[in-house]
Design a protein around this motif. Structure first.
Motif, PDB file in Angstrom:
ATOM      1  N   MET A   1     -11.485  -6.537  52.213  1.00 62.42           N
ATOM      2  CA  MET A   1     -12.514  -6.460  51.171  1.00 62.42           C
ATOM      3  C   MET A   1     -11.863  -6.578  49.803  1.00 62.42           C
ATOM      4  SD  MET A   1     -15.380  -3.492  50.503  1.00 62.42           S
ATOM      5  CE  MET A   1     -16.145  -3.784  52.106  1.00 62.42           C
ATOM      6  N   ARG A   2     -12.440  -7.403  48.944  1.00 63.29           N
ATOM      7  CA  ARG A   2     -11.876  -7.586  47.608  1.00 63.29           C
ATOM      8  C   ARG A   2     -12.040  -6.319  46.783  1.00 63.29           C
ATOM      9  NH1 ARG A   2     -10.900 -13.038  46.855  1.00 63.29           N
ATOM     10  NH2 ARG A   2     -12.035 -14.372  48.340  1.00 63.29           N
ATOM     11  N   THR A   3     -10.992  -5.973  46.052  1.00 61.64           N
ATOM     12  CA  THR A   3     -11.077  -4.818  45.163  1.00 61.64           C
ATOM     13  C   THR A   3     -11.596  -5.245  43.800  1.00 61.64           C
ATOM     14  OG1 THR A   3      -8.772  -5.105  44.473  1.00 61.64           O
ATOM     15  CG2 THR A   3      -9.210  -3.599  46.325  1.00 61.64           C
ATOM     16  N   VAL A   4     -12.136  -4.270  43.093  1.00 62.61           N
ATOM     17  CA  VAL A   4     -12.739  -4.512  41.782  1.00 62.61           C
ATOM     18  C   VAL A   4     -12.268  -3.420  40.824  1.00 62.61           C
ATOM     19  CG1 VAL A   4     -14.885  -4.858  40.508  1.00 62.61           C
ATOM     20  CG2 VAL A   4     -14.799  -5.414  42.935  1.00 62.61           C
ATOM     21  N   GLY A   5     -11.914  -3.820  39.627  1.00 63.75           N
ATOM     22  CA  GLY A   5     -11.607  -2.879  38.551  1.00 63.75           C
ATOM     23  C   GLY A   5     -12.375  -3.262  37.301  1.00 63.75           C
ATOM     24  N   VAL A   6     -12.663  -2.293  36.472  1.00 64.80           N
ATOM     25  CA  VAL A   6     -13.454  -2.513  35.260  1.00 64.80           C
ATOM     26  C   VAL A   6     -12.701  -1.986  34.051  1.00 64.80           C
ATOM     27  CG1 VAL A   6     -15.530  -1.762  34.020  1.00 64.80           C
ATOM     28  CG2 VAL A   6     -15.706  -2.532  36.391  1.00 64.80           C
ATOM     29  N   GLU A   7     -12.701  -2.758  32.981  1.00 71.93           N
ATOM     30  CA  GLU A   7     -12.221  -2.312  31.672  1.00 71.93           C
ATOM     31  C   GLU A   7     -13.421  -2.201  30.741  1.00 71.93           C
ATOM     32  OE1 GLU A   7      -8.022  -4.840  32.026  1.00 71.93           O
ATOM     33  OE2 GLU A   7      -9.525  -5.380  30.536  1.00 71.93           O
ATOM     34  N   GLU A   8     -13.555  -1.062  30.096  1.00 69.00           N
ATOM     35  CA  GLU A   8     -14.647  -0.871  29.143  1.00 69.00           C
ATOM     36  C   GLU A   8     -14.093  -0.462  27.790  1.00 69.00           C
ATOM     37  OE1 GLU A   8     -18.780   0.318  31.326  1.00 69.00           O
ATOM     38  OE2 GLU A   8     -17.554   1.977  30.614  1.00 69.00           O
ATOM     39  N   GLU A   9     -14.660  -1.048  26.745  1.00 66.32           N
ATOM     40  CA  GLU A   9     -14.336  -0.671  25.375  1.00 66.32           C
ATOM     41  C   GLU A   9     -15.485   0.167  24.824  1.00 66.32           C
ATOM     42  OE1 GLU A   9     -11.944  -4.872  24.691  1.00 66.32           O
ATOM     43  OE2 GLU A   9     -14.050  -4.684  24.127  1.00 66.32           O
ATOM     44  N   LEU A  10     -15.154   1.315  24.263  1.00 66.97           N
ATOM     45  CA  LEU A  10     -16.152   2.246  23.743  1.00 66.97           C
ATOM     46  C   LEU A  10     -15.977   2.399  22.240  1.00 66.97           C
ATOM     47  CD1 LEU A  10     -15.805   5.031  26.464  1.00 66.97           C
ATOM     48  CD2 LEU A  10     -17.537   3.219  26.378  1.00 66.97           C
ATOM     49  N   LEU A  11     -17.092   2.633  21.556  1.00 64.47           N
ATOM     50  CA  LEU A  11     -17.083   2.811  20.107  1.00 64.47           C
ATOM     51  C   LEU A  11     -16.941   4.294  19.781  1.00 64.47           C
ATOM     52  CD1 LEU A  11     -17.459   0.839  17.685  1.00 64.47           C
ATOM     53  CD2 LEU A  11     -19.853   1.561  17.638  1.00 64.47           C
ATOM     54  N   LEU A  12     -16.078   4.604  18.835  1.00 65.08           N
ATOM     55  CA  LEU A  12     -15.921   5.975  18.337  1.00 65.08           C
ATOM     56  C   LEU A  12     -16.816   6.147  17.117  1.00 65.08           C
ATOM     57  CD1 LEU A  12     -12.041   6.117  18.613  1.00 65.08           C
ATOM     58  CD2 LEU A  12     -13.632   7.473  19.984  1.00 65.08           C
ATOM     59  N   VAL A  13     -17.676   7.165  17.152  1.00 67.74           N
ATOM     60  CA  VAL A  13     -18.660   7.335  16.082  1.00 67.74           C
ATOM     61  C   VAL A  13     -18.712   8.776  15.611  1.00 67.74           C
ATOM     62  CG1 VAL A  13     -20.086   5.431  16.930  1.00 67.74           C
ATOM     63  CG2 VAL A  13     -20.574   7.777  17.696  1.00 67.74           C
TER      64      VAL A  13
END
Length: 362
Positions: A1-13
């Motif tokens: 099964m193919r693996t999946v990874g996620v990169e997320e950019e978040l805003l600092l407020v």
């Protein structure tokens, strides 16, 4: 099964005013002091944003749990500095971003001028494992027409510098200011892909392979294809949906390649129009059908995407998750719709940010 990874950019407020805060260096210092997430959080181009990367996961349930955990950890580190984090692809409120001053970003600021200054945008990048560069490039060639649908699903940037942009994903428009960003023509082989990258770097306009900002590319660090068209998603379950569909697209494309199915021959110019249409309309109007490149209602195009990857979704155990998530998303609306509904109700961009801070960890 193919693996999946996620990169997320978040805003600092600022939790009171909703204005972006240049606190990334301080947040990362707190992460380093705690010593538990140093391989998870990273700096980005601007000091008003922080990025995290999940570990590769086979299960979408596990991936979703890690996204939620990373968002909560980011919020906890920011809260210790009097800040909050928001999964916003652009700042609704006016901002003059602060460029992170390392040698790479200084070079970009010098070479690209104002383009670099305005790039305070937050995306969601999905990595899906592939067996080889040959498979990876075959996948890139065959999933190109479908990527704009992911932009429409994830669209979460309707406001820009205090104004309604009239786009669902204005982030994608800002991002496409980079000369090395956007869709590609069919490569045909791994050799041609790598020659294209070599030629781009040789121009001197592109500093290195990390600045190859194709909509989807071979990762330079991992045995993956990296899909880069999505806004950071307001809700974690939308990020999981985008990841599941991305894996479905990769697996479907790989099967087509092995079966001798040729990629659709749409030009990069046509694909750029499809991306623009998705960014402009999100899920509220027409999209360009990935097969015919003619206008169709957005929800019909989303159903076509589900049908296109159905076999792969079933084989990965993601079919029910994807159908349920699409139903939830189309009922609730993507981030762009949620933001505009808060603005219509309150008349306050500060309230928009506050609501998105709450949704980020929901």
């Amino acid at each position: 099964m193919r693996t999946v990874g996620v990169e997320e950019e978040l805003l600092l407020v600022d939790p009171e005013t909703g204005e972006p805060q240049a606190r990334a260096a301080a947040v990362l210092a707190r992460v380093a002091l705690e010593g538990t997430d140093q391989d998870v959080f990273e700096k980005e181009l601007h000091d008003e944003q922080v990025e995290f990367a999940t570990h590769p996961q086979s299960s979408m349930t596990d991936l979703g749990a890690e996204i939620v955990r990373c968002r909560k950890d980011a919020a906890r580190h920011a809260e210790g500095l009097g800040s909050a984090v928001a999964a916003l692809a652009t700042s609704p409120l006016p901002v003059s971003p602060t460029i992170t001053m390392n040698s790479r970003y200084r070079w970009m600021a010098r070479e690209f001028g104002l383009h670099t200054q305005v790039q305070l945008v937050c995306g969601c990048h999905v990595h899906v494992s592939v067996e080889s560069d040959d498979e990876g490039v075959a996948v890139l060639d065959r999933m190109r027409p479908w990527l704009s649908v992911l932009t429409a699903l994830s669209a979460n940037s309707p406001f820009w510098q205090g104004h309604d942009s009239r786009y669902a994903s204005y982030r994608s428009q800002v991002w496409d200011m980079w000369p090395m960003a956007g869709p590609t023509d069919v490569f045909g082989s791994a050799e041609r892909y790598h020659q294209c990258v070599t030629d781009l770097i040789a121009t001197g306009v592109v500093r290195d392979e990390g600045m190859i900002y194709f909509d989807a590319r071979l990762s330079q660090r991992y045995p993956t294809v990296e899909i880069r068209v999505a806004d950071v998603c307001l809700h974690p379950d939308t990020a999981v949906l985008v990841a599941a569909l991305a894996r479905g697209l990769v697996e479907t494309a790989a099967r087509e390649w092995r079966a001798g199915v040729e990629p659709l021959g749409h030009s990069a110019g046509l694909l750029r129009l499809a991306t623009w249409r998705a960014a402009r309309s999100g899920l509220s109007e027409n999209l360009l059908d990935p097969v015919t490149m003619r206008p169709r209602p957005a929800l019909d195009v989303v159903r076509s995407l589900l049908h296109h990857v159905e076999e792969a979704l079933v084989d990965h155990g993601d079919a029910d998750l994807a159908r349920d998530a699409v139903a939830e998303l189309t009922g609730r609306g993507n981030g762009a719709r949620v933001q505009r509904e808060v603005m219509a109700r309150t008349g306050s961009l500060r309230e928009v940010v506050a609501a998105c801070v709450r949704h980020t960890q929901a």
